[in-house]
Scaffold this motif. Structure first.
Motif, PDB file in Angstrom:
ATOM      1  N   ALA A 238      17.194  10.110  -3.739  1.00 57.45           N
ATOM      2  CA  ALA A 238      18.540   9.667  -3.354  1.00 57.45           C
ATOM      3  C   ALA A 238      19.562   9.969  -4.440  1.00 57.45           C
ATOM      4  N   ALA A 239      20.819  10.099  -4.000  1.00 53.62           N
ATOM      5  CA  ALA A 239      21.917  10.346  -4.949  1.00 53.62           C
ATOM      6  C   ALA A 239      22.368   9.049  -5.615  1.00 53.62           C
ATOM      7  N   GLY A 240      21.842   7.932  -5.156  1.00 51.53           N
ATOM      8  CA  GLY A 240      22.143   6.648  -5.803  1.00 51.53           C
ATOM      9  C   GLY A 240      23.472   6.035  -5.400  1.00 51.53           C
ATOM     10  N   GLY A 241      24.135   6.620  -4.406  1.00 52.48           N
ATOM     11  CA  GLY A 241      25.477   6.165  -4.023  1.00 52.48           C
ATOM     12  C   GLY A 241      25.474   4.762  -3.417  1.00 52.48           C
ATOM     13  N   ILE A 242      26.537   4.002  -3.735  1.00 53.53           N
ATOM     14  CA  ILE A 242      26.678   2.607  -3.278  1.00 53.53           C
ATOM     15  C   ILE A 242      28.126   2.428  -2.833  1.00 53.53           C
TER      16      ILE A 242
ATOM     17  N   LEU B 148       0.861  -1.188   0.000  1.00 54.17           N
ATOM     18  CA  LEU B 148       0.000   0.000   0.000  1.00 54.17           C
ATOM     19  C   LEU B 148       0.891   1.229   0.000  1.00 54.17           C
ATOM     20  N   GLU B 149       0.679   2.093  -0.967  1.00 57.34           N
ATOM     21  CA  GLU B 149       1.517   3.284  -1.145  1.00 57.34           C
ATOM     22  C   GLU B 149       0.598   4.494  -1.252  1.00 57.34           C
ATOM     23  N   ARG B 150       0.805   5.463  -0.395  1.00 55.32           N
ATOM     24  CA  ARG B 150      -0.138   6.602  -0.391  1.00 55.32           C
ATOM     25  C   ARG B 150       0.063   7.517  -1.599  1.00 55.32           C
TER      26      ARG B 150
ATOM     27  N   HIS C 113      21.356   5.380   3.445  1.00 53.28           N
ATOM     28  CA  HIS C 113      21.849   4.217   2.701  1.00 53.28           C
ATOM     29  C   HIS C 113      20.764   3.188   2.383  1.00 53.28           C
ATOM     30  N   GLY C 114      19.508   3.619   2.415  1.00 51.52           N
ATOM     31  CA  GLY C 114      18.416   2.664   2.172  1.00 51.52           C
ATOM     32  C   GLY C 114      18.344   2.186   0.747  1.00 51.52           C
ATOM     33  N   PHE C 115      18.754   3.031  -0.180  1.00 46.50           N
ATOM     34  CA  PHE C 115      18.720   2.606  -1.578  1.00 46.50           C
ATOM     35  C   PHE C 115      19.731   1.484  -1.813  1.00 46.50           C
ATOM     36  N   GLN C 116      20.981   1.730  -1.422  1.00 47.12           N
ATOM     37  CA  GLN C 116      22.032   0.738  -1.717  1.00 47.12           C
ATOM     38  C   GLN C 116      21.850  -0.557  -0.922  1.00 47.12           C
ATOM     39  N   HIS C 117      21.208  -0.465   0.255  1.00 52.79           N
ATOM     40  CA  HIS C 117      21.014  -1.682   1.041  1.00 52.79           C
ATOM     41  C   HIS C 117      19.699  -2.392   0.712  1.00 52.79           C
TER      42      HIS C 117
ATOM     43  N   GLU D 151      -3.442   5.420   1.303  1.00 51.39           N
ATOM     44  CA  GLU D 151      -2.693   5.641   2.539  1.00 51.39           C
ATOM     45  C   GLU D 151      -3.193   4.722   3.655  1.00 51.39           C
ATOM     46  N   VAL D 152      -2.279   4.149   4.371  1.00 49.64           N
ATOM     47  CA  VAL D 152      -2.669   3.408   5.578  1.00 49.64           C
ATOM     48  C   VAL D 152      -2.945   4.435   6.671  1.00 49.64           C
ATOM     49  N   THR D 153      -4.157   4.411   7.205  1.00 52.13           N
ATOM     50  CA  THR D 153      -4.553   5.430   8.183  1.00 52.13           C
ATOM     51  C   THR D 153      -4.805   4.844   9.573  1.00 52.13           C
TER      52      THR D 153
ATOM     53  N   GLY E 192       8.734   8.605  -2.473  1.00 52.50           N
ATOM     54  CA  GLY E 192       9.281   9.114  -1.203  1.00 52.50           C
ATOM     55  C   GLY E 192      10.764   9.418  -1.324  1.00 52.50           C
ATOM     56  N   SER E 193      11.538   9.031  -0.329  1.00 50.82           N
ATOM     57  CA  SER E 193      12.974   9.332  -0.329  1.00 50.82           C
ATOM     58  C   SER E 193      13.713   8.665  -1.471  1.00 50.82           C
ATOM     59  N   THR E 194      13.210   7.521  -1.900  1.00 52.12           N
ATOM     60  CA  THR E 194      13.961   6.760  -2.908  1.00 52.12           C
ATOM     61  C   THR E 194      14.237   7.588  -4.154  1.00 52.12           C
ATOM     62  N   SER E 195      13.209   8.328  -4.624  1.00 50.13           N
ATOM     63  CA  SER E 195      13.420   9.096  -5.859  1.00 50.13           C
ATOM     64  C   SER E 195      14.312  10.312  -5.617  1.00 50.13           C
TER      65      SER E 195
HETATM   66  C1  LIG Z   1      19.081  13.828  -0.791  1.00 53.58           C
HETATM   67  C2  LIG Z   1      19.210  12.382  -0.417  1.00 53.58           C
HETATM   68  C3  LIG Z   1      20.295  11.649  -0.888  1.00 53.58           C
HETATM   69  C4  LIG Z   1      20.397  10.293  -0.593  1.00 53.58           C
HETATM   70  N1  LIG Z   1      21.437   9.596  -1.127  1.00 53.58           N
HETATM   71  C5  LIG Z   1      21.506   8.261  -0.940  1.00 53.58           C
HETATM   72  C6  LIG Z   1      22.541   7.515  -1.553  1.00 53.58           C
HETATM   73  O1  LIG Z   1      23.422   8.071  -2.217  1.00 53.58           O
HETATM   74  N2  LIG Z   1      22.545   6.159  -1.364  1.00 53.58           N
HETATM   75  C7  LIG Z   1      21.595   5.520  -0.614  1.00 53.58           C
HETATM   76  O2  LIG Z   1      21.650   4.298  -0.477  1.00 53.58           O
HETATM   77  N3  LIG Z   1      20.609   6.227   0.000  1.00 53.58           N
HETATM   78  C8  LIG Z   1      20.552   7.568  -0.147  1.00 53.58           C
HETATM   79  N4  LIG Z   1      19.571   8.277   0.456  1.00 53.58           N
HETATM   80  C9  LIG Z   1      18.690   7.596   1.416  1.00 53.58           C
HETATM   81  C10 LIG Z   1      17.597   6.837   0.721  1.00 53.58           C
HETATM   82  O3  LIG Z   1      16.884   7.710  -0.125  1.00 53.58           O
HETATM   83  C11 LIG Z   1      16.656   6.232   1.764  1.00 53.58           C
HETATM   84  O4  LIG Z   1      17.348   5.575   2.800  1.00 53.58           O
HETATM   85  C12 LIG Z   1      15.745   5.195   1.079  1.00 53.58           C
HETATM   86  O5  LIG Z   1      15.185   5.737  -0.087  1.00 53.58           O
HETATM   87  C13 LIG Z   1      14.684   4.772   2.019  1.00 53.58           C
HETATM   88  O6  LIG Z   1      13.803   3.940   1.296  1.00 53.58           O
HETATM   89  P1  LIG Z   1      12.425   3.559   1.933  1.00 53.58           P
HETATM   90  O7  LIG Z   1      11.783   2.613   0.989  1.00 53.58           O
HETATM   91  O8  LIG Z   1      12.648   3.155   3.354  1.00 53.58           O
HETATM   92  O9  LIG Z   1      11.643   4.952   2.012  1.00 53.58           O
HETATM   93  P2  LIG Z   1      10.824   5.755   0.895  1.00 53.58           P
HETATM   94  O10 LIG Z   1      11.448   5.686  -0.437  1.00 53.58           O
HETATM   95  O11 LIG Z   1      10.565   7.100   1.450  1.00 53.58           O
HETATM   96  O12 LIG Z   1       9.476   4.931   0.812  1.00 53.58           O
HETATM   97  C14 LIG Z   1       8.502   4.989   1.823  1.00 53.58           C
HETATM   98  C15 LIG Z   1       7.155   5.113   1.137  1.00 53.58           C
HETATM   99  O13 LIG Z   1       6.146   5.009   2.132  1.00 53.58           O
HETATM  100  C16 LIG Z   1       5.049   5.782   1.684  1.00 53.58           C
HETATM  101  N5  LIG Z   1       4.176   6.042   2.845  1.00 53.58           N
HETATM  102  C17 LIG Z   1       4.449   6.824   3.920  1.00 53.58           C
HETATM  103  N6  LIG Z   1       3.414   6.789   4.783  1.00 53.58           N
HETATM  104  C18 LIG Z   1       2.486   5.948   4.257  1.00 53.58           C
HETATM  105  C19 LIG Z   1       1.197   5.502   4.682  1.00 53.58           C
HETATM  106  N7  LIG Z   1       0.662   5.914   5.846  1.00 53.58           N
HETATM  107  N8  LIG Z   1       0.510   4.646   3.893  1.00 53.58           N
HETATM  108  C20 LIG Z   1       1.038   4.231   2.702  1.00 53.58           C
HETATM  109  N9  LIG Z   1       2.261   4.633   2.257  1.00 53.58           N
HETATM  110  C21 LIG Z   1       2.967   5.471   3.018  1.00 53.58           C
HETATM  111  C22 LIG Z   1       5.702   7.021   1.122  1.00 53.58           C
HETATM  112  O14 LIG Z   1       4.851   7.711   0.235  1.00 53.58           O
HETATM  113  C23 LIG Z   1       6.942   6.442   0.452  1.00 53.58           C
HETATM  114  O15 LIG Z   1       6.752   6.222  -0.933  1.00 53.58           O
HETATM  115  C24 LIG Z   1      19.434   9.647   0.217  1.00 53.58           C
HETATM  116  C25 LIG Z   1      18.350  10.383   0.697  1.00 53.58           C
HETATM  117  C26 LIG Z   1      18.233  11.729   0.386  1.00 53.58           C
HETATM  118  C27 LIG Z   1      17.050  12.487   0.887  1.00 53.58           C
END
Ligand SMILES: Cc1cc2nc3c(=O)[nH]c(=O)nc-3n(C[C@H](O)[C@H](O)[C@H](O)COP(=O)(O)OP(=O)(O)OC[C@H]3O[C@@H](n4cnc5c(N)ncnc54)[C@H](O)[C@@H]3O)c2cc1C
Length: 376
Positions: free
Chosen positions: A51-55, A38-40, A340-344, A177-179, A46-49
């Motif tokens: 990220a700088a993509g670093g690994i 479920l994605e709101r 580091h959530g993207f690379q991990h 959204e999960v509420t 969210g943060s994923t888009s």
């Molecule tokens: C500027 C920047 C640079 C970065 N550079 C790096 C990098 O170089 N390398 C790297 O590994 N990481 C990097 N990161 C970190 C990385 O972006 C995060 O650690 C990672 O994207 C986290 O992934 P996630 O899936 O946990 O979170 P998200 O991608 O944020 O996904 C969580 C999702 O949950 C959804 N959501 C929230 N609440 C609810 C709800 N109530 N109901 C339903 N959906 C909900 C959101 O809409 C979102 O899409 C960077 C982050 C930033 C901001």
């Protein structure tokens, strides 16, 4: 467009970022047939888009280094396994070190990284300049070089996880959204959304920076504190040699790397307080340029073309939380992935799928237990 909301599922994942979609993909690969994400907003929004993509393999704990090594192996075989490209470049990570305390920390960490098979070396400032001729090194005492590190496209990766998960039967429902949670005694029974309720015995909180608010819906306080970080990207710039590895100035927190002939750079986090809205603050550009020019003077002549900001879901010790929620059966936490959530994400998806399908994990994830933090 939101999809049709199922009335029940074996597993409900909250959040379709890199973590949630990787878990969904790996669960489906392991044969789980009834998984709903479920994605709101939209997949990856969210943060994923942001990220700088670093690994990189430069982490301080065994489990994080193992996650990185598995991640690098995954990105290398990405096209074969995922049937899509992810723009993976192994152009290296270079940390510039200006003080002895930081260097001592790096020495300890590099020894651990090398013992686990990571290719990381401590090199002299002049050797760093040989790699990046435009670097200023007169104030540095050493550099740390990871030649196999690099970057990939977070958006390509999250879209591929989602596509491959869907191809194996996972339902990803966007704009939903999960509420709330429904509980039966001390266990999860359902999640609520504006479109209806999904009955389930297993929920995974993968809500990134919003992990705290999602946790609160189930009565939990989680130590995940989002901070804003900016990225600025220049016009095509030939005042430095490309490809520029990902250069981090440990003293200032500034980092930069090549991005298709341009330079992507960040001044580091801003703001001391928790934030949930990643708005761009253009006054940060001045800070970024100041820090950039101090480390790579030629960047003074680069023109910044665009910027974005995102939220890094920080924990007090900079490590993620991979654990069952305390006092509530059926809620798993895959949260707090900081920078580091993207690379991990590849290794986290694989590991969580192992835990849920086999009841145990190949890697020891006890360093990521929630219990390391005192209850709030
Ligand atoms: C500027 C920047 C640079 C970065 N550079 C790096 C990098 O170089 N390398 C790297 O590994 N990481 C990097 N990161 C970190 C990385 O972006 C995060 O650690 C990672 O994207 C986290 O992934 P996630 O899936 O946990 O979170 P998200 O991608 O944020 O996904 C969580 C999702 O949950 C959804 N959501 C929230 N609440 C609810 C709800 N109530 N109901 C339903 N959906 C909900 C959101 O809409 C979102 O899409 C960077 C982050 C930033 C901001």
């Amino acid at each position: 467009m939101p999809g049709l909301l199922p009335r029940s599922a074996d597993v409900v994942i909250v959040g379709a970022g890199a973590i949630g979609t990787s878990i969904a993909y790996h669960l489906a690969r392991r044969g789980a047939r009834d998984v709903v994400v479920l994605e709101r907003d939209q997949v990856g929004a969210g943060s994923t888009s942001k990220a700088a993509g670093g690994i990189r393999v430069q982490f301080a704990t065994r489990v994080e280094i193992e996650f990185s090594l598995r991640g690098i192996a995954f990105f290398q075989r990405f096209a074969d396994e995922m049937g899509a490209a992810c723009d993976f470049h192994q152009e290296g990570y270079l940390f510039m070190v200006t003080d002895e305390a930081t260097l001592a920390r790096f020495r300890t960490n590099v020894a651990l990284q090398r013992s686990l098979g990571g290719d990381v070396r401590i090199i002299a400032p002049d050797d760093a300049r040989a790699l990046v001729p435009s670097l200023r090194v007169d104030d540095t005492i050493a550099a740390v070089w990871g030649p196999r590190d690099g970057y990939a496209s977070p958006n390509d990766v999250v879209q591929a996880y989602a596509a491959q998960a869907r191809a194996r039967g996972v339902r990803i429902v966007e704009e939903t959204e999960v509420t709330g949670f429904e509980l039966e005694g001390d266990r999860v029974a359902a999640v609520r959304t504006p479109a209806g309720t999904v009955a389930t015995r297993l929920v995974i909180n993968a809500a990134g920076p919003w992990a705290g608010p999602v946790g609160r819906l189930a009565g939990l306080t989680l130590p995940v504190d989002p901070r804003r970080r900016h990225i600025f990207v220049t016009d095509a710039f030939d005042g430095i040699r490309h490809p520029l590895p990902l250069v981090t100035d440990c003293g200032s927190g500034f980092y930069c790397r090549s991005e298709q002939g341009a330079v992507l750079m960040s001044p580091g986090d801003i703001g001391a307080a928790t934030e949930y809205e990643p708005l761009v603050d253009w006054s940060q550009l001045e800070t970024a340029v100041e820090k950039a020019v101090r480390r790579i003077p030629a960047l003074e002549h680069a023109q910044v073309r665009h910027a974005w900001a995102g939220l890094r879901p920080l924990t007090p010790d900079g490590r993620a939380i991979l654990d069952w929620a305390p006092g509530l059966r059926g809620l798993f936490l895959a949260v707090g992935f900081c920078g580091h959530g993207f690379q991990h994400s590849p290794a986290v998806g694989e590991t969580v799928a192992e835990l849920l399908v086999d009841g145990r994990t190949a890697l020891d994830i006890s360093d990521l237990a929630l219990g390391r933090f005192a209850p709030a």
